[in-house]
Enzyme design. Structure first.
Site, short mmCIF file in Angstrom:
data_model
loop_
_atom_site.label_atom_id
_atom_site.label_comp_id
_atom_site.label_asym_id
_atom_site.label_seq_id
_atom_site.Cartn_x
_atom_site.Cartn_y
_atom_site.Cartn_z
N ARG A 38 -3.36 -17.07 -17.28
CA ARG A 38 -3.16 -15.59 -17.47
C ARG A 38 -5.16 -14.51 -17.24
NH1 ARG A 38 -2.68 -12.94 -22.15
NH2 ARG A 38 -1.37 -14.30 -22.40
N TYR A 91 -2.41 8.66 -3.62
CA TYR A 91 -2.30 8.25 -3.32
C TYR A 91 -0.66 8.09 -4.69
CZ TYR A 91 0.99 3.52 -3.09
OH TYR A 91 2.14 3.12 -3.28
N ASP A 163 -11.19 4.71 -4.70
CA ASP A 163 -9.58 4.11 -4.07
C ASP A 163 -10.68 3.69 -2.54
OD1 ASP A 163 -7.85 3.06 -2.69
OD2 ASP A 163 -6.46 4.27 -3.88
N LYS A 188 -3.06 -4.08 1.37
CA LYS A 188 -3.18 -3.11 2.82
C LYS A 188 -4.44 -4.06 3.41
CE LYS A 188 -0.41 -0.44 0.77
NZ LYS A 188 -1.27 0.55 -0.47
C1 LIG Z 1 -1.26 0.96 -1.35
C2 LIG Z 1 -1.74 2.02 -2.33
C3 LIG Z 1 -2.30 1.15 -3.53
C4 LIG Z 1 -1.13 1.04 -4.52
O1 LIG Z 1 -1.66 -0.64 -4.11
P1 LIG Z 1 -0.36 -1.75 -3.99
O2 LIG Z 1 -1.09 -2.84 -3.97
O3 LIG Z 1 0.83 -1.12 -3.26
O4 LIG Z 1 0.65 -1.91 -5.54
C5 LIG Z 1 -3.23 2.07 -4.11
N1 LIG Z 1 -4.12 2.96 -3.05
C6 LIG Z 1 -3.47 3.17 -1.72
C7 LIG Z 1 -4.81 4.29 -0.83
C8 LIG Z 1 -2.61 2.44 -1.26
O5 LIG Z 1 -2.34 2.54 0.20
#
Ligand SMILES: *Cc1c(COP(=O)(O)O)cnc(C)c1O
Length: 372
Positions: A38, A91, A163, A188
């Protein structure tokens, strides 16, 4: 014995302890001792070093998901009622976590337009500790003016978290543009094959240590199998991003000339309001694009029903092309006014353009658009 050329996968949850490990724990440096997964695990740590190198960061952390990474960052960076200034194109999961968590920790939110730095100046409060935006927003690909936003953030004594899920370090390294922390959903483009859920934070040692403490406390740690798959994906990140970018540009050009298409949102387009900013801040435009059909939602439904290569699915960033109607997926439940404010008009479809042959994708769209 020669060592393997691919990353060893170590699934251990616990590790043999020696005298030095006890001493590190006694000195409050238990994390370095590597005794329990962890806290850390050798496979996860190896992938974190690669992610840090890609982002030009001192350190990176891998999490169970993008949201687990954001949770750790919020807990680490907001103390004593500190507030968040949040981009108004963000998001849904980000808004969801912030709206649910902040009131419970005595914190609050103000909003700004990531493409208009002056709006951040107006949104900064004395209590603002953290500014959050996306390099490119969903689905209309608004470009965040990171250098100017970072300047204003610094002047206000806050930190800025970016992000960078839609761009990846192949197109942009936000830390070099002045960001304090970079955040990714590795689910992604970084993973790139729609087969893992993971999250990343990268930045300077001091901030990362604070986020790591929250990862250990709350348990949003990464699974070694996921880390291994992610590392395999990273090997082709540059190649994939080039192919996504090439295909998305090709589709954006073709769609813009199509009589049944009224709007195309892609930073490569001459009519994209922020094209100059995009080319200043990014090496390419990436694989996401959205467009609107002149025939509105009924036309969009007919196109969806007739696409074959584009799978109707949420998420993005995999090698395969996906399509989704934002009004019914990422922005579901939002009022018409909120959709208009986000520049999502009737008949809007979002494409996550994959790395298939461009001519095959064009042909698929051509056939589907005959029904629009
Ligand atoms: C999918 C996504 C997230 C969240 O990520 P997860 O891996 O689904 O928890 C955050 N920001 C953006 C722009 C995303 O496309």
């Amino acid at each position: 014995m020669g060592s393997g050329v691919s990353l060893p996968l170590d699934r251990s949850s616990t590790f043999r302890v020696d005298e030095q490990a006890y001493r590190l724990r006694e000195a409050g440096r238990g994390y370095e001792a590597m005794v329990y997964a962890r806290e850390t695990n050798p496979t996860v740590e190896a992938v974190e070093r690669r992610l840090a190198a890609l982002e030009g960061a001192e350190q990176a952390l891998l999490f169970a998901s993008g949201m687990a990474a954001l949770h750790a960052a919020l807990m680490a960076l907001l103390d004593g009622g500190g507030q968040v200034a949040l981009s108004d194109r963000i998001y849904g999961g980000t808004t969801g976590l912030i709206d649910a968590l902040l009131p419970r920790i005595g914190s609050g939110v103000s909003t700004f337009d990531p493409g208009r730095p002056a709006s951040l100046e107006a949104a900064m409060r004395a209590e603002t500790r953290l500014v959050i935006c996306e390099s490119l927003s969903n689905p209309t690909l608004r470009v965040a003016d990171i250098p100017r936003l970072a300047e204003l953030t610094r002047a206000g004594g806050a930190l800025i978290l970016v992000d960078a899920t839609f761009v990846t370090p192949a197109l942009q390294r936000p830390l070099e543009l002045g960001a304090d922390l970079v955040w990714h959903s590795a689910s992604k483009y970084l993973g790139g094959h729609s087969d893992l859920i993971g999250g990343v934070l990268a930045g300077p040692r001091k901030l990362i240590s604070a986020c790591r403490a929250w990862r250990t406390r709350a348990g949003g740690c990464a699974d070694p199998d996921m880390a291994w798959l992610l590392e395999r994906g990273l090997k082709t990140l540059a190649l994939r991003m080039r192919a996504h970018d090439h295909n998305a540009r090709g589709l954006a050009t073709w769609l813009a000339a199509h009589p049944k298409v009224s709007v195309v949102h892609h930073p490569s387009r001459a009519d994209h309001e922020q094209r100059a900013l995009a080319s200043e801040l990014m090496r390419g435009s990436g694989g996401m694009l959205s467009f609107e059909l002149a025939g509105g939602d009924p036309a969009a439904a007919r196109v969806l029903a007739n696409l074959e290569l584009f799978t109707e699915a949420p998420s993005l960033g995999g090698v395969e092309s996906l399509v989704s109607p934002p009004a019914r997926m990422s922005h579901v439940g939002q009022s018409d006014a909120a959709l208009r404010a986000a520049d999502i008009g009737p008949g809007c479809l979002r494409l996550s353009v994959g790395i298939e042959d461009l001519d095959d994708l064009l042909q698929d769209l051509e056939i589907a658009l005959e029904h629009a």
